[in-house]
Write a protein that holds these residues in place. Structure first.
Motif, mmCIF file in Angstrom:
data_model
loop_
_atom_site.group_PDB
_atom_site.id
_atom_site.type_symbol
_atom_site.label_atom_id
_atom_site.label_comp_id
_atom_site.label_asym_id
_atom_site.label_seq_id
_atom_site.Cartn_x
_atom_site.Cartn_y
_atom_site.Cartn_z
ATOM 1 N N ALA A 144 0.821 -1.216 0.000
ATOM 2 C CA ALA A 144 0.000 0.000 0.000
ATOM 3 C C ALA A 144 0.852 1.261 0.000
ATOM 4 C CB ALA A 144 -0.924 -0.009 1.207
ATOM 5 N N ASP A 145 2.080 1.160 0.534
ATOM 6 C CA ASP A 145 2.967 2.333 0.559
ATOM 7 C C ASP A 145 3.676 2.554 -0.773
ATOM 8 O OD1 ASP A 145 2.345 2.784 3.165
ATOM 9 O OD2 ASP A 145 3.965 1.511 3.933
ATOM 10 N N TYR A 146 3.416 1.644 -1.727
ATOM 11 C CA TYR A 146 4.149 1.705 -2.999
ATOM 12 C C TYR A 146 3.224 2.153 -4.121
ATOM 13 C CZ TYR A 146 8.287 -0.561 -1.066
ATOM 14 O OH TYR A 146 9.422 -0.831 -0.354
ATOM 15 N N GLU A 147 3.824 2.809 -5.115
ATOM 16 C CA GLU A 147 3.056 3.191 -6.303
ATOM 17 C C GLU A 147 3.725 2.603 -7.546
ATOM 18 O OE1 GLU A 147 3.194 7.395 -6.827
ATOM 19 O OE2 GLU A 147 5.314 7.507 -6.271
ATOM 20 N N THR A 148 2.931 2.442 -8.605
ATOM 21 C CA THR A 148 3.463 1.890 -9.852
ATOM 22 C C THR A 148 3.813 3.029 -10.813
ATOM 23 O OG1 THR A 148 2.155 -0.113 -9.620
ATOM 24 C CG2 THR A 148 2.936 0.418 -11.828
ATOM 25 N N VAL A 149 5.090 3.052 -11.250
ATOM 26 C CA VAL A 149 5.514 4.083 -12.211
ATOM 27 C C VAL A 149 6.214 3.392 -13.379
ATOM 28 C CG1 VAL A 149 5.780 5.858 -10.434
ATOM 29 C CG2 VAL A 149 7.748 4.442 -11.066
ATOM 30 N N PRO A 150 6.200 4.029 -14.567
ATOM 31 C CA PRO A 150 6.926 3.441 -15.703
ATOM 32 C C PRO A 150 8.431 3.435 -15.438
ATOM 33 C CG PRO A 150 5.439 5.197 -16.424
ATOM 34 C CD PRO A 150 5.517 5.268 -14.932
ATOM 35 N N LEU A 151 9.089 2.386 -15.904
ATOM 36 C CA LEU A 151 10.538 2.286 -15.716
ATOM 37 C C LEU A 151 11.261 3.507 -16.284
ATOM 38 C CD1 LEU A 151 13.095 0.374 -15.092
ATOM 39 C CD2 LEU A 151 13.099 0.049 -17.560
ATOM 40 N N LEU A 152 10.742 4.007 -17.425
ATOM 41 C CA LEU A 152 11.438 5.109 -18.095
ATOM 42 C C LEU A 152 11.400 6.397 -17.272
ATOM 43 C CD1 LEU A 152 10.374 4.294 -21.750
ATOM 44 C CD2 LEU A 152 12.675 4.144 -20.787
ATOM 45 N N ASP A 153 10.566 6.430 -16.203
ATOM 46 C CA ASP A 153 10.544 7.601 -15.324
ATOM 47 C C ASP A 153 11.565 7.507 -14.193
ATOM 48 O OD1 ASP A 153 8.536 8.486 -16.880
ATOM 49 O OD2 ASP A 153 6.922 8.255 -15.393
ATOM 50 N N ILE A 154 12.218 6.356 -14.063
ATOM 51 C CA ILE A 154 13.211 6.187 -12.988
ATOM 52 C C ILE A 154 14.562 6.686 -13.490
ATOM 53 C CG2 ILE A 154 14.387 4.521 -11.492
ATOM 54 C CD1 ILE A 154 11.468 4.546 -10.885
ATOM 55 N N PRO A 155 15.182 7.645 -12.782
ATOM 56 C CA PRO A 155 16.502 8.111 -13.215
ATOM 57 C C PRO A 155 17.528 6.971 -13.154
ATOM 58 C CG PRO A 155 15.632 9.463 -11.408
ATOM 59 C CD PRO A 155 14.744 8.284 -11.534
ATOM 60 N N VAL A 156 18.417 6.971 -14.140
ATOM 61 C CA VAL A 156 19.399 5.886 -14.237
ATOM 62 C C VAL A 156 20.282 5.809 -12.986
ATOM 63 C CG1 VAL A 156 21.371 5.052 -15.563
ATOM 64 C CG2 VAL A 156 19.389 6.006 -16.739
ATOM 65 N N GLU A 157 20.512 6.993 -12.332
ATOM 66 C CA GLU A 157 21.345 7.003 -11.120
ATOM 67 C C GLU A 157 20.763 6.098 -10.034
ATOM 68 O OE1 GLU A 157 20.467 9.594 -13.311
ATOM 69 O OE2 GLU A 157 20.108 11.045 -11.717
ATOM 70 N N ASN A 158 19.423 5.880 -10.085
ATOM 71 C CA ASN A 158 18.781 5.094 -9.028
ATOM 72 C C ASN A 158 18.689 3.605 -9.346
ATOM 73 O OD1 ASN A 158 18.495 7.534 -7.813
ATOM 74 N ND2 ASN A 158 16.324 7.784 -8.313
ATOM 75 N N TYR A 159 19.293 3.195 -10.480
ATOM 76 C CA TYR A 159 19.185 1.787 -10.876
ATOM 77 C C TYR A 159 19.877 0.852 -9.892
ATOM 78 C CZ TYR A 159 16.920 2.279 -15.425
ATOM 79 O OH TYR A 159 16.026 2.504 -16.439
ATOM 80 N N ASP A 160 20.799 1.408 -9.064
ATOM 81 C CA ASP A 160 21.491 0.537 -8.105
ATOM 82 C C ASP A 160 20.542 0.060 -6.998
ATOM 83 O OD1 ASP A 160 21.226 3.052 -7.095
ATOM 84 O OD2 ASP A 160 23.167 3.095 -6.087
#
Length: 511
Positions: A144-160
């Motif tokens: 419930a604390d999580y939301e669904t977002v498109p992968l392309l909206d995630i900055p590459v710096e956060n891929y770790d």
RNA sequence: GCGGGUGUAGCUCAGUGGUAGAGCUUCACGUUGCCAACGUGAUUGUCGUCGGUUCGAAUCCGAUCACCCGCUCCA
């Protein structure tokens, strides 16, 4: 032929290729451009010989193979049918751990609504269930604390902090990248989406697209083949290893159409045939390998694929791929074009879409392999005796020896077949006679005439460009019309009448 | 794409702030009776490119391009 036990360095080879006119960097005066190469006077002869030998072996000597020369730019739908556009127009990303590959626009991410440092969980389209389980298991969190977002909206710096769809480890996903390796251009003067076209990434699709026409006019019955030699273009991410992976290259492709069910035997037949050809043009069995694709390495529509590999100095790499592609390509083109591409068997009265065996070879890669194989430095004892192969990397000859650089091409692919020399240049009778012999031989073979400098130097110069035979006109020639013929590899000479020269040379250099 | 290296004559390379160099190659002439012989002479450079610092840059700084090596990629 024995494998060359000399290990050429690619630097030394590139240097010779430039110095002698085999290969130049393209537009060198402007600083060059990565992945494109020009072939100089000798390189173009080498490539011509490779192509002629292939054409003779695959087309000319086979009644059931015919040729084609299709255009480089084709209707863009050809590439939709072939799968070259569909699979690769979208950004893709890889998982380093599972080796999975995903379309970035089909991946969504469960991301914590407030905590930016929390782990994120990627999942494929609507299949969010595994990701939701991971939220509980790995992050000990509440969905419930999580939301669904498109992968392309995630900055590459956060891929770790991003956990891939099929792993439990964060940081295994690569950055999404556009994977369309086709060069795009525009037909007509107006640039717009309606005029987009592509430089072909393989010659094969030109063959499939003309299957109906060629079959209709050539009176061929299955099994039969259509062959083509031509340029192809791939916008490689990272061209490497001299000319090995270039963005513009030349292919020699055969599509051999067969009855369904005969795929395995026909595939094996063509692998064997092609390996025989490699041996003939000078690539010895010991340096050639079969890489048999199995399981995941095999395209879903293929029943077999064997790569023919050569031991390059930079590793064992592919020269040719021989694939049993089923009827995938013709079926695709039939669907996309709406035109029947079936074959009617006259005897059984059955209609079917033929299966195909595709031997697809790279001219430039073969040329490079031939250069690597042919190149060697030898140490020749000054007083006579056994010739040594130079130690790898040590080209300077030891005391009492002198170095000889030689390209031991198979005569049939050597750029020049024969060099003709007068023994001395300041004796008019010798020069005149030599010109006469040169002009006679030059009618039949690519020959080189040279009268400059000492005769030994002229022999060595020809050694370095791989000319197999040297004909020298000396004072005996003027008496009895005989000449010496010097062998590149043994450096030995035989004397024979000029009248026998053509027969002798023809025997030595035939394709 | 990431990290490291390299870039000076056709080739191999020297040149760490003050006149652009060597060897080989190439060409010409002479010599030379079979394996890179010798003599004389000649050609060859925006020092990868662009910009900056400096009285002055091949040399120092930045960017860029190309090549090499290692990862990555390779339908």
């Amino acid at each position: 032929m024995k494998p060359n036990d000399y290990h050429v360095s690619m630097d030394a080879l590139a240097s010779l290729c430039k110095r002698r006119g085999f290969i130049f960097q393209t537009s060198e005066i402007y600083g060059g451009i990565n992945g494109f190469w020009d072939y100089g006077p000798l390189g173009v002869e080498l490539k011509r010989n490779i192509k002629e030998s292939w054409w003779k072996s695959v087309v000319q000597t086979r009644e059931n193979v015919v040729g084609l020369d299709s255009s480089i730019i084709m209707h863009p739908k050809v590439w939709e049918a072939s799968g070259h556009i569909g699979n690769f127009k979208d950004p893709m990303l890889d998982c380093r751990e599972t080796k999975g590959r995903y379309r970035a626009d089909q991946i969504s991410v469960l991301k914590h609504k407030t905590d930016d440092s929390a782990l994120m969980f990627a999942f494929h389209e609507e299949a969010s269930e595994p990701a939701e389980k991971k939220v509980k298991k790995l992050a000990k969190g509440d969905v419930a604390d999580y939301e669904t977002v498109p992968l392309l909206d995630i900055p590459v710096e956060n891929y770790d902090r991003l956990v891939g769809p099929e792993t439990n480890e964060p940081g295994t996903l690569t950055e999404p990248r556009a994977f369309n390796l086709m060069f795009k251009t525009f037909v007509g003067p107006v640039e717009g989406s309606a005029s987009v076209a592509y430089l072909r990434p393989e010659t094969a699709q030109g063959i499939f697209a003309q299957f109906g026409n060629v079959h209709a006019v050539s009176r061929q019955k299955i099994p039969f083949g259509i062959a083509q030699i031509g340029k192809a273009f791939r916008n490689e991410i990272n061209p490497r290893n001299y000319t090995f992976r270039s963005r513009e290259f030349e292919q020699m492709e055969l599509e051999f159409f067969i009855e369904p069910g005969t795929d395995a035997e026909q595939h094996e037949y063509w692998v064997t045939e092609r390996l025989k050809w490699y041996e003939k043009v000078g690539l010895p069995e010991g340096r050639m390998h079969r890489d048999i694709h199995e399981g995941d390495a095999l395209a879903h529509y293929a029943s077999a694929c064997t790569d023919i590999m050569y031991d390059f100095p930079f590793g064992t790499q592919e020269l040719e791929g021989i694939a049993a592609r089923g009827n995938f390509d013709l079926t695709q083109h039939q669907e996309c074009s709406g035109k029947k591409l079936e074959y009617l068997d006259d005897e059984s009265k059955e209609r079917y879409i033929p299966h195909v065996i595709e031997p697809s070879a790279g001219v430039d890669r073969i040329a490079l392999a031939l250069l690597c194989e042919a190149y060697r430095v030898e140490w020749i004892p000054k007083g006579g005796g056994e010739v040594l192969t130079a130690e790898p990397g040590v080209e300077r000859a030891p005391e009492g020896y002198e170095a000889r650089t030689v390209l031991r091409f198979a005569p049939c692919i050597a750029p020049y077949k024969v060099a003709v020399f007068p023994l001395l240049k300041n004796k008019e009778e010798l020069v005149g006679k030599a010109r006469e012999v040169f002009e006679q031989l030059n009618e039949r073979w690519t020959c080189f005439y040279d009268h400059a400098g000492a005769i030994g130097r002229r022999y060595r110069r020809q050694d370095e460009i791989g000319t197999p035979l040297g004909v020298t006109i000396d004072f005996d020639t003027l008496e009895d019309d005989t000449v010496t013929v010097r062998d590149r590899d043994t450096m030995e000479q035989v004397r024979m009448p000029i009248s026998e020269l053509e027969t002798y040379i023809a025997e030595r250099v035939r394709f």
